[in-house]
Motif scaffolding. Structure first.
Motif, PDB file in Angstrom:
ATOM      1  N   ILE A  56       0.387   3.105   2.971  1.00 50.99           N
ATOM      2  CA  ILE A  56       0.131   2.832   4.493  1.00 50.99           C
ATOM      3  C   ILE A  56       2.289   2.826   4.845  1.00 50.99           C
ATOM      4  O   ILE A  56       2.433   2.690   5.779  1.00 50.99           O
ATOM      5  N   ARG A 106      -4.199  -5.376   6.425  1.00 52.23           N
ATOM      6  CA  ARG A 106      -5.799  -4.836   6.372  1.00 52.23           C
ATOM      7  C   ARG A 106      -5.980  -4.025   4.761  1.00 52.23           C
ATOM      8  O   ARG A 106      -6.917  -3.423   3.995  1.00 52.23           O
ATOM      9  N   LEU A 107      -5.203  -2.619   4.429  1.00 51.42           N
ATOM     10  CA  LEU A 107      -5.297  -1.563   4.221  1.00 51.42           C
ATOM     11  C   LEU A 107      -4.009  -2.338   1.954  1.00 51.42           C
ATOM     12  O   LEU A 107      -4.815  -1.451   2.323  1.00 51.42           O
ATOM     13  N   ASN A 166       0.895  -1.068   0.188  1.00 53.63           N
ATOM     14  CA  ASN A 166       0.081   0.154  -0.522  1.00 53.63           C
ATOM     15  C   ASN A 166       1.380   1.474   0.226  1.00 53.63           C
ATOM     16  O   ASN A 166       1.805   1.185   0.891  1.00 53.63           O
ATOM     17  N   ARG A 182      -2.381  -3.785   9.816  1.00 53.68           N
ATOM     18  CA  ARG A 182      -2.870  -2.549   9.755  1.00 53.68           C
ATOM     19  C   ARG A 182      -2.684  -3.185   7.686  1.00 53.68           C
ATOM     20  O   ARG A 182      -3.086  -2.498   7.099  1.00 53.68           O
TER      21      ARG A 182
END
Length: 223
Positions: free
Chosen positions: A39, A194-195, A36, A191
């Motif tokens: 992120i 998930r993203l 990502n 995290r």
């Protein structure tokens, strides 16, 4: 360093998220299983790595189709569609040629791209890259006594998909073993997972990766 702006390239209707930052020769990073582009800047370990690279080269960073901020797919993309992502990002940035660096299964895309579009490649770098199934039976010939046993990895990926993203410890233990047991890193990796992809999207991503086959790309590159 300020977090770079996220832009989008168009790969025949599929929108590919990318960033450009740094100063120096152009280097396009083809990432591994998950990513990502926004992120990754949150964690000090990754941010310092990217900022150090930016001092020496101009980095092009993108999310492959199916993960991160890029469009998802319903049907697993072909190898040619995968490298169309690379072409679209290079064109969007305005790079006619670049140094291509592929990591993990991103190395499969990088190999195939270099074989199909040698005129656009200054150099090819591979880190922990996968390779075409046609070469798997040769792996044991190159293994050292201290190497881990060469074994098919699909069951391991399947196990990861079964508890994605509820078990970030598995991801850290496998891909970043130096940080195993580091609760802060494990929590952040959850995290990132998930993203990067939902459970369904991650399973689709794995299935598509195991369909990728750059064929005789290494031999064509060497020639």
């Amino acid at each position: 360093m300020q977090t770079p702006e996220t832009r989008y390239a168009d790969a025949d209707g599929t929108r590919i998220a990318y960033q450009v930052f740094g100063d120096g020769p152009p280097v396009l990073l083809v990432s591994g299983l998950l990513s990502n582009v926004e992120i990754v800047w949150e964690h000090e370990l990754f941010r310092r790595t990217l900022e150090r690279a930016a001092k020496h080269v101009t980095v092009g960073l993108f999310d492959k189709r199916g993960v991160g901020l890029s469009d998802r797919f319903d049907v697993a993309p072909t190898a040619d569609q995968r490298i169309a992502d690379i072409v679209s990002v290079l064109d969007a940035i305005g790079w006619e040629r670049a140094n291509i660096h592929g990591m993990s299964e991103g190395g499969l895309m990088a190999q195939h791209f270099a074989a199909e579009h040698p005129e656009r490649v200054v150099s090819l770098g591979l880190l922990n890259s996968a390779l075409s199934p046609r070469y798997w039976d040769r792996l044991s010939s190159y293994a050292r006594e201290t190497d881990r046993e060469v074994a098919p990895q699909r069951p391991r990926f399947t196990e990861m998909a079964d508890d994605w993203p509820a078990n970030p410890e598995r991801m850290v233990d496998w891909f970043l073993p130096s940080q195993s047991g580091n609760e802060s890193v494990i929590r952040w990796f959850g995290r990132l997972q998930r993203l990067s992809a939902s459970p369904r999207d991650f399973r689709r991503q794995i299935e598509s990766v195991f369909m990728l086959d750059p064929g005789d790309a290494p031999e064509r590159i060497a020639a």
